[in-house]
Design a protein around this motif. Sequence first.
Motif, PDB file in Angstrom:
ATOM      1  N   THR A   8      36.035  46.505  29.736  1.00 26.45           N
ATOM      2  CA  THR A   8      34.672  46.537  29.861  1.00 26.45           C
ATOM      3  C   THR A   8      33.988  47.990  29.419  1.00 26.45           C
ATOM      4  O   THR A   8      34.341  48.625  30.264  1.00 26.45           O
ATOM      5  CB  THR A   8      34.513  46.132  31.787  1.00 26.45           C
ATOM      6  N   GLN A   9      33.315  47.057  28.938  1.00 25.83           N
ATOM      7  CA  GLN A   9      32.079  49.202  28.635  1.00 25.83           C
ATOM      8  C   GLN A   9      30.764  48.677  28.947  1.00 25.83           C
ATOM      9  O   GLN A   9      30.052  47.946  28.210  1.00 25.83           O
ATOM     10  CB  GLN A   9      32.633  49.280  27.378  1.00 25.83           C
ATOM     11  N   ASN A  10      30.224  50.074  29.571  1.00 26.45           N
ATOM     12  CA  ASN A  10      29.092  49.896  29.909  1.00 26.45           C
ATOM     13  C   ASN A  10      28.595  51.192  29.371  1.00 26.45           C
ATOM     14  O   ASN A  10      29.013  52.267  29.513  1.00 26.45           O
ATOM     15  CB  ASN A  10      28.519  49.440  31.595  1.00 26.45           C
ATOM     16  N   LYS A  11      27.695  50.478  28.842  1.00 26.74           N
ATOM     17  CA  LYS A  11      26.897  51.630  27.768  1.00 26.74           C
ATOM     18  C   LYS A  11      25.486  51.958  28.401  1.00 26.74           C
ATOM     19  O   LYS A  11      24.392  50.762  28.176  1.00 26.74           O
ATOM     20  CB  LYS A  11      26.577  51.128  26.489  1.00 26.74           C
ATOM     21  N   TYR A  12      24.600  52.919  28.591  1.00 28.36           N
ATOM     22  CA  TYR A  12      23.624  52.683  29.143  1.00 28.36           C
ATOM     23  C   TYR A  12      22.135  53.964  27.933  1.00 28.36           C
ATOM     24  O   TYR A  12      23.627  55.539  27.674  1.00 28.36           O
ATOM     25  CB  TYR A  12      23.355  54.134  31.000  1.00 28.36           C
ATOM     26  N   THR A  22      36.020  50.263  32.410  1.00 25.86           N
ATOM     27  CA  THR A  22      36.684  49.582  33.620  1.00 25.86           C
ATOM     28  C   THR A  22      37.364  48.505  33.571  1.00 25.86           C
ATOM     29  O   THR A  22      37.191  48.264  32.447  1.00 25.86           O
ATOM     30  CB  THR A  22      36.211  48.967  34.508  1.00 25.86           C
ATOM     31  N   GLU A  23      38.619  48.394  33.714  1.00 25.88           N
ATOM     32  CA  GLU A  23      39.758  46.853  33.546  1.00 25.88           C
ATOM     33  C   GLU A  23      39.510  46.583  34.733  1.00 25.88           C
ATOM     34  O   GLU A  23      39.253  47.142  36.310  1.00 25.88           O
ATOM     35  CB  GLU A  23      40.735  47.825  33.435  1.00 25.88           C
ATOM     36  N   ASN A  24      39.607  45.532  34.977  1.00 26.94           N
ATOM     37  CA  ASN A  24      39.229  44.541  36.182  1.00 26.94           C
ATOM     38  C   ASN A  24      38.485  44.786  36.915  1.00 26.94           C
ATOM     39  O   ASN A  24      38.223  45.031  38.291  1.00 26.94           O
ATOM     40  CB  ASN A  24      41.071  44.460  37.242  1.00 26.94           C
ATOM     41  N   GLU A  25      37.610  45.123  36.293  1.00 23.81           N
ATOM     42  CA  GLU A  25      36.304  45.192  36.632  1.00 23.81           C
ATOM     43  C   GLU A  25      36.062  46.731  38.145  1.00 23.81           C
ATOM     44  O   GLU A  25      34.842  47.127  38.000  1.00 23.81           O
ATOM     45  CB  GLU A  25      35.900  43.935  37.698  1.00 23.81           C
ATOM     46  N   ASP A  26      36.840  47.039  38.649  1.00 15.95           N
ATOM     47  CA  ASP A  26      36.956  47.482  39.366  1.00 15.95           C
ATOM     48  C   ASP A  26      37.703  48.904  39.228  1.00 15.95           C
ATOM     49  O   ASP A  26      37.770  50.687  39.142  1.00 15.95           O
ATOM     50  CB  ASP A  26      37.086  47.773  40.670  1.00 15.95           C
TER      51      ASP A  26
END
Length: 618
Positions: free
Chosen positions: A244-248, A280-284
């Motif tokens: 999961t990649q979060n970009k701000y 992140t991997e596996n959300e956490d």
Amino acid sequence: MFVSRTRFINMTWNYKIFFACLSIFILAGSPLYAQGMILDFSYDKSTYHWEDSVWLDNKFSDNIRVQAYNSSTATLIKKSLFLNSRDRWQKNANTNVALIFNPENRFSWGITAFNNYNRLESRRVGINRLGLHQDFRLSDAIKLRSQLSYSEATRHYQETKERDQGVMQKVDLTYVGNLFGLGSLGAAYNHELNLLQRTPEKSFGLDLGFANGDTGQEIQINYSGNYQQNKFFTDLTSFENVTTQNKYEHQGDLHLNLNLIKKLDLDLLSNYSYRRFEYTENEDDVLPGIIGRDNLTATFYYKLAGSYPLFGVSLFKTEYIYRDSDEEFGDLFSGQNITLGELRLSYYISWSEKDSLYASGTFSVTTYTGKDPNNLFSDRDRVFKLGQMVYQRDFSDHFLLRLRGSYQYNHYIYISEQLSANNNHNIVYLAQPEVIWTPSAALQISHSWVMHANYIYYDYEKYEESQRNTLYRKADYLVKLNYSITRNLDLLLSYRYRYEDFGQLVYRDQWAQRISWDRNGHLPSIEMFWRPFNELLINSGYSYERKRSFDHLPGEVEGTRILQEKELFEREKIFINMNYRPGNKSRINFSYTRRVQESKSFLNEDSDIITLNVSRYF
């Protein structure tokens, strides 16, 4: 040949959708409108490349409209004769088709089909979407566009296959109007949710802008913010782990243009940008390793500029720039702060109809500061200076003299004690005189010279015989004769001579050079430009290049040097280019180059290069 390979004629869904829509257009018998159709085929000895782009817009009636867009690129890189490699194949294609009902009304809706195909050797990814869209003009200032589609993604790697399904929902809301008579205001909100089961993508964006330029004092303010969350497979060769990649992102801009004093123009530009990535991997769990490192970049920038005319014959400009940037790269301890201050000055004057002078100067200091004592970057300052001057004298309508000169200086000052001996200076001097003589309307002769010198030396090694203290020099002379034989036939003759040398610098009250090598080259050429008729231009020519390189080695007697030939290089090139424009909407370009070169140090080469480009705009 390239186009005969089965890889290029493989009928993917992309082409099935596109050609089905194209058939509908043709059978419909109504007018066909297209903004562009480009077919490009290029060939050289190791790379094959194909591009096409087609846009179709057909209005069947006042209530029905069909639009279709297709673009694709394909590249094949042949295996190397020198390395143990294989053919590399890459292809990208996009097709978008929309059927629109009531296109001229305040409320319109339609059906949209989309296909994306991407292939890199054994890895293939296909994305298909089919859904509904609507456009609603709430008022002249407010517009709403939304789309709801079924989405499917199929991924292949060799014998492994993974299929993902979901829903795609997209909204665009825009406002363009006036803010209480103070100026124009623009605002936009958008989001896109591609809710696939295993690799969903989410994106939210907000844009605001204000501008007022009616009072002679201009002001613009803009802000944009964006958030994206993308999930993708960590391993390109399998479909097990999902990352999961979060970009701000945030960005703000300010522009002010003021006239405080008559003829004094002031500009202020400022910008702030912020960008952060989290993995992140596996959300956490935070991903370990390079691919998973979080990173952040924040930058503040402003520029203050002013200009003022003097006595009606000159113009003075000045600029000051400040930039502060923070960089962080997770747990790699490589974050740093970069601060820049830069002053620019320029002056232009034309004191007569025949004389003009332009001069400019730049001075800046950049500081790099690491955030951790064990970081990979070294704390240092960089001092930069640049001076330029251009003088032009028009002696008559037939004779012109232009003089260019520049000075560039870089100085790195390392703060850490261990690296302080690396403080170095890099200086470049450049002079470029040019003479252009036009004896008649049919003949023009130009002479130009380039004299270049690059000094590099280190503070703590200035008085030693260091291999790092070097001097590179270059002299280049070019003469060109352009003769118009007839109104449709031009002849260009040119000759270039270049000399280069490189060697160690030794300081004995002044700098002296100990040459390590030198080379010289000759390049005569002849070109013809022929236009048999207005639609066709033919350019053909021949050139011959000869270069010789010599090493300067110590002689048997101390203090003497001997020359040893290192390289003899010869190259002949003959070419022809044809540019045919049967109309404003069509173009055909063809070029052929035959190149033969021989070298003492490398393999001889005998090659043909062919390029064909066909374009049609309906």
